[in-house]
Motif scaffolding. Structure first.
Motif, mmCIF file in Angstrom:
data_model
loop_
_atom_site.group_PDB
_atom_site.id
_atom_site.type_symbol
_atom_site.label_atom_id
_atom_site.label_comp_id
_atom_site.label_asym_id
_atom_site.label_seq_id
_atom_site.Cartn_x
_atom_site.Cartn_y
_atom_site.Cartn_z
ATOM 1 N N TRP A 1 25.028 50.563 18.570
ATOM 2 C CA TRP A 1 25.921 51.117 17.544
ATOM 3 C C TRP A 1 26.986 50.243 17.247
ATOM 4 C CZ3 TRP A 1 26.969 54.048 13.681
ATOM 5 C CH2 TRP A 1 28.397 54.582 13.391
ATOM 6 N N GLU A 2 27.504 49.662 18.332
ATOM 7 C CA GLU A 2 28.430 48.569 17.784
ATOM 8 C C GLU A 2 28.206 47.151 17.263
ATOM 9 O OE1 GLU A 2 30.746 47.641 21.411
ATOM 10 O OE2 GLU A 2 29.336 46.504 22.336
ATOM 11 N N TYR A 3 27.018 46.698 17.640
ATOM 12 C CA TYR A 3 26.865 45.367 17.532
ATOM 13 C C TYR A 3 26.637 44.511 16.110
ATOM 14 C CZ TYR A 3 22.034 44.650 16.005
ATOM 15 O OH TYR A 3 20.956 44.452 15.431
ATOM 16 N N GLN A 4 26.864 45.495 14.911
ATOM 17 C CA GLN A 4 26.777 45.022 13.839
ATOM 18 C C GLN A 4 28.400 44.909 13.179
ATOM 19 O OE1 GLN A 4 24.823 43.435 12.313
ATOM 20 N NE2 GLN A 4 22.669 43.732 12.504
ATOM 21 N N PRO A 5 28.650 43.781 12.646
ATOM 22 C CA PRO A 5 28.107 42.570 12.401
ATOM 23 C C PRO A 5 28.510 41.372 13.355
ATOM 24 C CG PRO A 5 30.023 42.952 10.799
ATOM 25 C CD PRO A 5 29.910 44.089 11.998
ATOM 26 N N LEU A 6 29.397 41.683 14.270
ATOM 27 C CA LEU A 6 29.719 40.690 15.168
ATOM 28 C C LEU A 6 29.190 40.441 16.628
ATOM 29 C CD1 LEU A 6 33.434 41.108 13.792
ATOM 30 C CD2 LEU A 6 31.535 39.610 12.810
ATOM 31 N N GLY A 7 28.322 41.268 16.914
ATOM 32 C CA GLY A 7 27.534 40.978 18.097
ATOM 33 C C GLY A 7 28.029 42.077 19.232
ATOM 34 N N PRO A 8 27.532 41.935 20.434
ATOM 35 C CA PRO A 8 27.617 42.783 21.482
ATOM 36 C C PRO A 8 29.016 42.590 21.919
ATOM 37 C CG PRO A 8 25.691 41.516 21.928
ATOM 38 C CD PRO A 8 26.327 40.943 20.822
ATOM 39 N N TYR B 1 24.720 33.307 12.658
ATOM 40 C CA TYR B 1 25.534 34.497 13.381
ATOM 41 C C TYR B 1 24.519 35.531 13.712
ATOM 42 C CZ TYR B 1 25.714 37.743 9.313
ATOM 43 O OH TYR B 1 25.282 38.613 8.663
ATOM 44 N N GLN B 2 23.197 35.644 13.277
ATOM 45 C CA GLN B 2 22.318 36.531 13.505
ATOM 46 C C GLN B 2 21.332 36.177 14.573
ATOM 47 O OE1 GLN B 2 22.333 39.587 12.561
ATOM 48 N NE2 GLN B 2 22.763 39.840 10.395
ATOM 49 N N PRO B 3 21.453 37.066 15.803
ATOM 50 C CA PRO B 3 21.839 38.387 15.976
ATOM 51 C C PRO B 3 23.026 38.581 16.618
ATOM 52 C CG PRO B 3 20.145 38.037 17.352
ATOM 53 C CD PRO B 3 20.256 36.600 16.654
ATOM 54 N N LEU B 4 23.713 37.577 17.203
ATOM 55 C CA LEU B 4 24.714 37.900 18.338
ATOM 56 C C LEU B 4 26.086 37.539 17.852
ATOM 57 C CD1 LEU B 4 22.481 36.615 21.432
ATOM 58 C CD2 LEU B 4 23.054 39.002 20.446
ATOM 59 N N GLY B 5 26.304 37.287 16.525
ATOM 60 C CA GLY B 5 27.776 37.053 16.142
ATOM 61 C C GLY B 5 27.925 35.546 16.092
ATOM 62 N N PRO B 6 29.282 35.464 15.624
ATOM 63 C CA PRO B 6 29.667 33.964 15.141
ATOM 64 C C PRO B 6 29.998 33.197 16.461
ATOM 65 C CG PRO B 6 31.206 35.539 14.062
ATOM 66 C CD PRO B 6 30.371 36.379 15.137
#
Lengths: 422, 422
Positions: free
Chosen positions: A237-244, B239-244
């Motif tokens: 639920w949280e990981y888009q768009p900046l990751g876990p 940045y996909q899938p884990l963020g910047p």
């Protein structure tokens, strides 16, 4: 890369008798570093080296004059090698050091082990290509690996404050999860492990400079086991768009003994990709890395449920993997990539490998993969079933290296027990 | 929330004359904390408070007995308030402290300012809803805001080691960028700023515990400006899938003075969402937060190119924004969210707000937004054009609070100059 020398001689034995047992993780060929205190005390952590079932207190032995592991890790490679030789020679059967050093031995059973160094920054990578493929498949059956995967050693920043040592219980996290009209909120129902290695930085680099891949291993001190506990429902639920974020930072378990790159010298493996894969960009490529860049480390995941513990049943192995087979990128490539933009690494920084799953389901480094996203539970020997972790479950990682002609070395314990949410 | 008291009295003046100038950032109503040393020296950083164009050295003034800013930040709120009252009274015109404290003054112009505290962990949030919408629009015109945005205060972990103080030059990063057949590699061509605030944690919380939103501001020490420099071309590819990751961790600039939550008491604003927006979940909701949770801080971005500097032209304001207007979530909500899963915050930890853009293009907190993804350059007064930052550009953030009936306070400088890649 690190040369093999007399400290690796499989015939070498120690005057610490338990170091000569065939099943010890800590023969004289290993000599991993950690920080310990008398169990139950509030003493400052001291630096020690594991040998058999003992710890050699390095300060009491007169070998170092600091309690600062990070300072020791930052030392030039030549000094670190000299210390290893001194340790190996002094602990060898017949050494004249025995009388003096016996007074610097403390039984491991009397000690509490801390996080092995001060971890300034923690980065988690994603080198497990079978993991990335299996997890990608759950979301994108036709296109599991993203287009950047075979070019970029994907990584992201993690939380350093919540890294805990072996034996620390993990409180089940609460958080938001996806819902039909509005999000759900409560204790995570999909609590998982991630089987990883932790690469610890030795010498740092200054901000604005890069470490060439040919120099990268000079900046690596050693390797631990690492369990990056994950709450899959919070993550989704949280990981888009900046990751876990909250799905990970409630706790990560590091094993207390740092197995040095020197100790791992006999267990190197080629970094071999299929010819159909792209050549790495030049900053990620070097002959030594292709030939010996990988680490041949055997890995296992063990589970003991509360019911098993009460029934006196031993932990059961639920997965077996191998770091070299599981990894698309080597530790040297991670260092080169992390610094190519000028980012500064500091002594004690932790680089997590990412989940090290093999290609088969019984080699999965997470329950997400082992149970196909929670759809096919594991069946344990006592008949219990597990999709994700339950309160009271104790999860252990185990790692060791063995090869013909070399003495087997191990990584020691890395366990945690799940506590209920409060 | 923090009560307004005599330390905020707009009529109060100081015996430090420059603190009474109408345009100073540091009147006696402000009293921000920072760390300084004599310029060019290698001395340890000392703790000081800015007053006019001077710094009061707190140890020399006999007010504290530590050089550890983090320890001071961790002090209970009651102690921090007592110190503020002591500072305000002692620096007031007519105070009997003048003779003693004059000896503890150092001119700011003679000093070098450091990162204001030891930052253990750094988290970057994404509270700027206009920023999230504008950036989302570049990628997803029909659906710019993701479904979780109005429920979850989105955040991710950043890199602490590369946070640098005001005045530190920033080396243009190199990295991989998307390419047709294979990725490109070289110096970033889309180097950008991000206009943010930095919220610094005071009192920490233990791992496994959560901070209730009603207690959250007890855990906030104060606020800085923060520029989260970003390489957009590196970011888009990695940045996909884990963020910047490498797109951000080559450097972030923090302003050297921490404006305390006490100093900000007269500048609070309601946390007001349109009625059509969802009610926050209970752990993110409290009456005091709705009424006064936001910070009414005016923000500006200034640019001076190398050509402007050579021609003697002053920096030009390229954007004006306001933190309360830009933010969907309050600092208290960030603390409550960050700890709801049991994550431990520690004194000195940094929470970045995320880019604080207003709804209009001239309120953009990044060049990505101001130039519509690089398509419409800014035209500067000397005729130069900018899509993204060029080598030699100096970028400054500025922040201040002003309201009828209150003395204006400011945040001091926060600038960096782009150096070419090496």
């Amino acid at each position: 890369m690190y040369a093999i020398d007399t400290t690796h001689d499989p015939e070498r034995t120690s005057w610490v008798e338990t170091a000569n047992a065939s099943d010890t993780d800590f023969p004289i060929q290993n000599l991993p570093f950690g920080r310990f205190r008398t169990a139950g005390s509030a003493d400052a952590l001291q630096i020690g080296v594991a040998i058999g079932d003992q710890i050699l207190d390095l300060r009491t032995a007169g070998l170092i004059f600091t309690d600062d592991m990070n300072a020791l890790m930052a030392a030039p490679t030549v000094e670190r090698r000299a210390l290893r030789r001194k340790l190996s020679d002094g602990l060898s059967a017949g050494s004249s050091q025995q009388a003096a050093w016996e007074k610097a031995l403390v039984p491991q059973s009397a000690c509490e082990l801390g996080v092995p160094c001060r971890i300034g920054d923690y980065t988690d990578f994603y080198v497990g290509i079978h993991h990335a493929t299996a997890v990608g498949k759950l979301f994108r059956p036709d296109n599991p690996l993203l287009p950047n995967y075979k070019w970029v050693p994907i990584g992201y920043h993690g939380r350093a404050s919540s890294i805990v040592p072996h034996g620390t219980s993990i409180r089940r996290p609460k958080g938001q999860t996806a819902g039909a009209k509005q999000p759900g909120f409560g204790p995570s129902q999909r609590l998982d492990l991630e089987l990883e290695l932790g690469f610890l930085v030795g010498k740092g680099n200054a901000l604005g400079t890069s470490v060439a891949i040919t120099e990268a291993e000079e900046h690596l001190f050693g390797v631990t086991l690492f369990n990056d506990w994950s709450a899959r429902d919070i993550q989704a639920w949280e990981y888009q768009p900046l990751g876990p974020f909250l799905a990970k930072n409630f706790g990560s378990t590091i094993s207390p003994w740092i197995v040095t790159m020197e100790a791992l010298a006999p267990f190197r493996a080629p970094f071999a990709h299929p010819a159909s894969d792209p050549q790495p960009l030049p900053y990620l490529d070097a002959a030594a890395n292709r030939e010996q860049g990988s680490l041949d480390i055997q890995l296992e995941v063990l589970l003991q449920t509360a019911a098993m513990r009460e029934a006196g049943l031993a932990p059961v192995t639920i997965s077996r993997s191998n770091a070299a087979q599981a990894s698309y990128w080597t530790p040297a490539q991670l260092i080169a990539h992390h610094t190519v933009n000028g980012c500064n690494l500091q002594p004690g920084d932790l680089l997590g490998s990412g989940t090290l799953s093999g290609p088969a389901r019984e080699q999965a480094g997470s329950l997400l993969e082992a149970t196909l996203g929670g759809k096919e539970p594991l069946v344990l020997p006592n008949g219990e079933r597990r999709t994700f972790l339950q309160d009271g479950d104790t999860l252990s990682l185990s790692g060791y290296c063995e090869r013909p002609g070399a003495r087997r070395i191990g990584f020691g314990p890395c366990a945690g027990t799940i506590l209920p949410s409060v």
